[in-house]
Structures are given as C-alpha cells and as structure tokens.
Design an enzyme around this catalytic site. Structure first.
Site, PDB file in Angstrom:
ATOM      1  N   GLY A  11      19.392 -17.920   9.440  1.00  0.00           N
ATOM      2  CA  GLY A  11      20.621 -18.692   9.654  1.00  0.00           C
ATOM      3  C   GLY A  11      21.162 -18.397  11.049  1.00  0.00           C
ATOM      4  N   GLN A  12      22.215 -19.098  11.435  1.00  0.00           N
ATOM      5  CA  GLN A  12      22.791 -18.891  12.779  1.00  0.00           C
ATOM      6  C   GLN A  12      23.202 -17.431  12.978  1.00  0.00           C
ATOM      7  OE1 GLN A  12      25.217 -22.200  14.595  1.00  0.00           O
ATOM      8  NE2 GLN A  12      26.012 -22.257  12.518  1.00  0.00           N
ATOM      9  N   VAL A  13      23.990 -16.913  12.041  1.00  0.00           N
ATOM     10  CA  VAL A  13      24.495 -15.542  12.171  1.00  0.00           C
ATOM     11  C   VAL A  13      23.378 -14.536  11.871  1.00  0.00           C
ATOM     12  CG1 VAL A  13      26.146 -13.871  11.211  1.00  0.00           C
ATOM     13  CG2 VAL A  13      26.887 -16.197  11.735  1.00  0.00           C
ATOM     14  N   ASP A  36      14.488 -17.119  -3.832  1.00  0.00           N
ATOM     15  CA  ASP A  36      15.603 -18.067  -3.799  1.00  0.00           C
ATOM     16  C   ASP A  36      16.862 -17.309  -4.232  1.00  0.00           C
ATOM     17  OD1 ASP A  36      17.523 -19.966  -4.298  1.00  0.00           O
ATOM     18  OD2 ASP A  36      16.192 -21.344  -5.372  1.00  0.00           O
ATOM     19  N   THR A  62      26.601 -23.485   3.431  1.00  0.00           N
ATOM     20  CA  THR A  62      27.526 -23.895   4.500  1.00  0.00           C
ATOM     21  C   THR A  62      27.687 -25.425   4.598  1.00  0.00           C
ATOM     22  OG1 THR A  62      25.698 -23.668   6.059  1.00  0.00           O
ATOM     23  CG2 THR A  62      27.244 -21.831   5.932  1.00  0.00           C
ATOM     24  N   TYR A 125      34.100 -25.524  -0.898  1.00  0.00           N
ATOM     25  CA  TYR A 125      33.501 -24.489  -0.051  1.00  0.00           C
ATOM     26  C   TYR A 125      34.500 -23.357   0.209  1.00  0.00           C
ATOM     27  CZ  TYR A 125      32.043 -22.217   4.326  1.00  0.00           C
ATOM     28  OH  TYR A 125      31.729 -21.288   5.290  1.00  0.00           O
ATOM     29  N   TRP A 150      34.243 -21.893  12.893  1.00  0.00           N
ATOM     30  CA  TRP A 150      33.585 -22.826  13.815  1.00  0.00           C
ATOM     31  C   TRP A 150      32.368 -22.186  14.503  1.00  0.00           C
ATOM     32  CZ3 TRP A 150      37.852 -25.929  16.918  1.00  0.00           C
ATOM     33  CH2 TRP A 150      38.802 -26.407  16.020  1.00  0.00           C
TER      34      TRP A 150
HETATM   35  N1  LIG Z   1      28.873 -22.256  10.143  1.00  0.00           N
HETATM   36  C1  LIG Z   1      30.190 -22.171  10.302  1.00  0.00           C
HETATM   37  O1  LIG Z   1      30.818 -22.955  11.021  1.00  0.00           O
HETATM   38  C2  LIG Z   1      30.953 -21.056   9.635  1.00  0.00           C
HETATM   39  C3  LIG Z   1      32.358 -21.007   9.781  1.00  0.00           C
HETATM   40  C4  LIG Z   1      33.068 -19.964   9.168  1.00  0.00           C
HETATM   41  C5  LIG Z   1      32.379 -19.002   8.437  1.00  0.00           C
HETATM   42  N2  LIG Z   1      31.028 -19.098   8.310  1.00  0.00           N
HETATM   43  C6  LIG Z   1      30.346 -18.081   7.491  1.00  0.00           C
HETATM   44  O2  LIG Z   1      29.460 -17.340   8.338  1.00  0.00           O
HETATM   45  C7  LIG Z   1      28.326 -16.929   7.579  1.00  0.00           C
HETATM   46  C8  LIG Z   1      27.050 -17.309   8.290  1.00  0.00           C
HETATM   47  O3  LIG Z   1      27.025 -18.733   8.449  1.00  0.00           O
HETATM   48  P1  LIG Z   1      25.886 -19.463   9.297  1.00  0.00           P
HETATM   49  O4  LIG Z   1      26.554 -20.473  10.143  1.00  0.00           O
HETATM   50  O5  LIG Z   1      24.973 -18.465   9.892  1.00  0.00           O
HETATM   51  O6  LIG Z   1      25.135 -20.230   8.093  1.00  0.00           O
HETATM   52  P2  LIG Z   1      23.710 -20.934   8.122  1.00  0.00           P
HETATM   53  O7  LIG Z   1      23.207 -21.068   9.496  1.00  0.00           O
HETATM   54  O8  LIG Z   1      23.872 -22.151   7.250  1.00  0.00           O
HETATM   55  O9  LIG Z   1      22.799 -19.870   7.371  1.00  0.00           O
HETATM   56  C9  LIG Z   1      22.869 -19.662   6.002  1.00  0.00           C
HETATM   57  C10 LIG Z   1      21.579 -19.010   5.570  1.00  0.00           C
HETATM   58  O10 LIG Z   1      21.605 -18.820   4.143  1.00  0.00           O
HETATM   59  C11 LIG Z   1      20.344 -19.137   3.652  1.00  0.00           C
HETATM   60  N3  LIG Z   1      20.391 -19.574   2.261  1.00  0.00           N
HETATM   61  C12 LIG Z   1      21.298 -20.420   1.699  1.00  0.00           C
HETATM   62  N4  LIG Z   1      20.980 -20.630   0.416  1.00  0.00           N
HETATM   63  C13 LIG Z   1      19.868 -19.898   0.158  1.00  0.00           C
HETATM   64  C14 LIG Z   1      19.055 -19.706  -0.985  1.00  0.00           C
HETATM   65  N5  LIG Z   1      19.330 -20.306  -2.164  1.00  0.00           N
HETATM   66  N6  LIG Z   1      17.982 -18.891  -0.902  1.00  0.00           N
HETATM   67  C15 LIG Z   1      17.683 -18.285   0.268  1.00  0.00           C
HETATM   68  N7  LIG Z   1      18.395 -18.429   1.397  1.00  0.00           N
HETATM   69  C16 LIG Z   1      19.480 -19.230   1.343  1.00  0.00           C
HETATM   70  C17 LIG Z   1      19.870 -20.277   4.514  1.00  0.00           C
HETATM   71  O11 LIG Z   1      18.479 -20.381   4.402  1.00  0.00           O
HETATM   72  P3  LIG Z   1      17.725 -21.773   4.739  1.00  0.00           P
HETATM   73  O12 LIG Z   1      17.841 -21.919   6.218  1.00  0.00           O
HETATM   74  O13 LIG Z   1      16.345 -21.534   4.239  1.00  0.00           O
HETATM   75  O14 LIG Z   1      18.474 -22.832   3.995  1.00  0.00           O
HETATM   76  C18 LIG Z   1      20.342 -19.844   5.887  1.00  0.00           C
HETATM   77  O15 LIG Z   1      19.376 -19.019   6.507  1.00  0.00           O
HETATM   78  C19 LIG Z   1      28.478 -17.551   6.193  1.00  0.00           C
HETATM   79  O16 LIG Z   1      29.058 -16.619   5.327  1.00  0.00           O
HETATM   80  C20 LIG Z   1      29.458 -18.698   6.417  1.00  0.00           C
HETATM   81  O17 LIG Z   1      30.178 -19.031   5.256  1.00  0.00           O
HETATM   82  C21 LIG Z   1      30.295 -20.080   8.900  1.00  0.00           C
END
Ligand SMILES: NC(=O)c1ccc[n+]([C@@H]2O[C@H](COP(=O)([O-])OP(=O)(O)OC[C@H]3O[C@@H](n4cnc5c(N)ncnc54)[C@H](OP(=O)(O)O)[C@@H]3O)[C@@H](O)[C@H]2O)c1
Length: 304
Positions: A11-13, A36, A62, A125, A150
């Site tokens: 994921g991004q983070v 999973d 997300t 969410y 964001w």
């Molecule tokens: N994105 C934003 O703007 C934002 C804003 C505020 C807070 N946050 C928080 O920051 C944190 C990191 O967010 P991010 O932007 O890095 O999210 P992201 O890029 O969507 O990454 C989420 C990761 O979770 C994995 N995942 C989800 N469901 C899964 C499953 N069933 N089995 C295995 N892997 C699974 C995804 O894998 P796949 O790639 O294989 O699907 C992906 O690698 C999260 O807690 C999010 O709520 C994000």
C-alpha cells in the site's frame, strides 16, 4: 533485533514504512499473496508464527465510496483486524502501530481537531476507522495510532497522481474548494513512525515505562489547504519540473462539495492539530508545500 511484522507492504504507507523501519529490527511482511486479511483467524495465525515484538498494521479498506455499499467487508479490515491484532499484541507484550483517519471527526467548524475531541464519523469508512481505533485502545496498552489525512505518494492511487493524469489530457478541471485538510505524503508518515518507534524502543531498553507513549497522534504536515489549492500547487510544481500538461492554471475551477456529489459524505473541516505529536516526540513537522515539492523531486528523479 526485535521481530517486526508489517501488514500490507504494497500500500502507499506500507511501502514507505517497510523501508523506513528496516533499521529497527527484522522486518517480515505479510500481503494479500500470503493471506487474505479478511480471514482474521488465518491472518492472526500467520502474524503469531512470526513472533513479533512490534506489529505495524498498514492494511486498510480505503475505498471510501465503495464502503457505503460494502460496510461488512470494510468493517472487517478496518475494525475487526486491528482489534484482533491488538489482542495478539497484548498476549505477546508486543507494540502495535496502527493508522487512522481525519474521517473519524464530524467535520464542522474551522478549528483543528484535537485527538481527544468528540468523534462523529460522516461515512461508513469513517465509522470503521473509529471502530478500529477503539478496538486497538480496548485491546492493548502498547500502541501508537497515527491519524493522518489526504495520503499521497509517488506511487499508488492518489489525488496527486490522478490530477497529473487528468491535466495531461484535459484542458479544464473543476476541483472541490470547500473541504480543508493537509495533504500527507506516505514517506513523511513512515519517517515519523520510525522516529516515534526509536523513542519507544529506547525507553524499553532503558527499562523505563514506554507505555506512557501509547496513544493517538495526529500526523500530517503543517498548514492546511483545499483540494483545489492542492491541485493548483501540483500543477505549479509540474510546470516547474517541465511536465507537459494540457491544462493551463487559469482553467482550474474551484467548485463546492454540493457541485460534486459522492456516495460517502466527506468532512469539510479535516484540519488536525499537531501539538501532541510534536511535543511528545520532539518533532517539527514540515509544511505541506515543502513535502509536495520533495515528492515532485522524487517523481522527476525516477521519471515517474
Ligand atoms: N489514503 C488516504 O488518503 C488516507 C487518509 C487518511 C488515513 N489513511 C489511513 O492510512 C493507512 C494507510 O493507507 P494507504 O493510503 O496506504 O492505503 P492503501 O494504499 O489503500 O493500502 C492498503 C493496503 O491494504 C491491503 N489490503 C486491503 N485489504 C486487504 C485484504 N483483504 N487482504 C490483504 N491485504 C489487504 C491492500 O492490499 P492490495 O493492494 O492487495 O489491495 C493495500 O496494500 C490506512 O489505515 C488508511 O485508513 C489513508
């Protein structure tokens, strides 16, 4: 070296955290190809087998709009999983790092939210992220929850990359200007996470009570903007870096949330107060503009 188990390194983070925390211990990552995460029991078995002293949960559902129709799946990843990780962390006396969101707050007014303000999510969410925070806090004593907003990065699906793609092919663009927050690069989240963990581990080595550091912390750059301001800064940097865009700056139009209806309601006020993080961990957060410029330098370097 402590065993660190990181969930969702793609994921991004997760991608940035995996690299940033590597000097702190032996990092093992679990991703969708291993298990999973919606199979909570199987996931916990895998994490436990790696005997973690630290669990970092970068996994999340997300897809904010999709969550409105798929609340059960969203809740499983965003609330049940962190809850189960917290229970395991407690059993193993391990630390847990978890990430949360500005969407847990009700979004009214203009005052930056503080960590102990009353929550009031506006979306499925947001509710799932709040339930995840509560599950972590109730499940264990040694945790860091970073609420961010964001999120963007040089890779992955995010607003910055979407804007750049659109501006290459379109000569007009309308972007919402009445939601205010702080664009946060995944790399900054990873750097600050590492810094905080270094302090946790130092306290543990010195046999001090590290769990006084447990808590919720806001983690974004300094300063606030609207999505439209963010887009304008993206296009300005793109032009500085010589990226070819079809869109001219004057063709970016500010619109209201009402002009751009989405299935999930977004908070108008996503401003997060950063005092607790800065004070507890003695960090000075940089401005969002400086962080965006750094991300652009990375894009240009890699020719992304
Ligand atoms: N994105 C934003 O703007 C934002 C804003 C505020 C807070 N946050 C928080 O920051 C944190 C990191 O967010 P991010 O932007 O890095 O999210 P992201 O890029 O969507 O990454 C989420 C990761 O979770 C994995 N995942 C989800 N469901 C899964 C499953 N069933 N089995 C295995 N892997 C699974 C995804 O894998 P796949 O790639 O294989 O699907 C992906 O690698 C999260 O807690 C999010 O709520 C994000």
């Amino acid at each position: 070296m402590p065993n660190i188990v990181l969930l969702a390194p793609n994921g991004q983070v997760g991608f940035e955290v995996a690299r940033a925390v590597a000097p702190l211990g032996n990092v093992s990552s679990l991703s969708r190809s291993d298990v999973d995460f919606s199979d909570i029991k199987a996931t916990i078995t895998k994490v436990e087998a790696l005997d973690p002293a630290l669990i970092i949960n970068c996994a999340a559902w997300t897809a904010v709009d999709k969550a409105e129709a798929e609340s059960v799946s969203c809740h499983l990843i965003n609330a049940a999983l962190p809850g189960a990780l917290a229970t395991l962390a407690k059993q193993k006396d391990a630390w847990l790092v978890h990430y949360s969101s500005d969407y847990v707050y009700p979004g009214h007014g203009t005052t930056p939210w503080q960590e102990d303000d009353v929550t009031g999510p506006l979306s499925v969410y947001g509710q799932s992220k709040l339930d995840g925070d509560i599950a972590v806090i109730e499940g264990t004593d040694k945790y860091l929850i970073f609420r961010t907003s964001w999120v963007y990065a040089a890779r992955g699906n995010n607003f910055m990359r979407t804007m750049l793609k659109l501006a290459q092919s379109r000569d007009t663009l309308s972007v919402v200007a009445d939601q205010i927050g702080s664009p946060t690069p995944a790399r900054l989240i990873a750097q600050v996470t590492t810094l905080a963990l270094q302090q946790v581990f130092t306290k543990e080595r010195q046999k001090e009570n590290a769990s006084i550091l447990s808590g919720i912390y806001h983690l974004t750059p300094k300063g606030y903007c609207s999505w439209c301001d963010f887009a304008a800064e993206i296009f300005s940097l793109a032009s500085t870096h010589g990226m070819p865009l079809a869109l001219k700056p004057e063709q970016l139009t500010a619109i209201t949330t009402a002009d751009y209806p989405t299935p999930a309601v977004r908070p108008a006020n996503s401003r997060l107060n950063l005092n607790k993080l800065e004070h507890t961990f003695q960090v000075q957060l940089p401005s969002w503009q400086q962080q965006l410029a750094l991300t652009f330098a990375e894009l240009a370097d890699k020719n992304i």
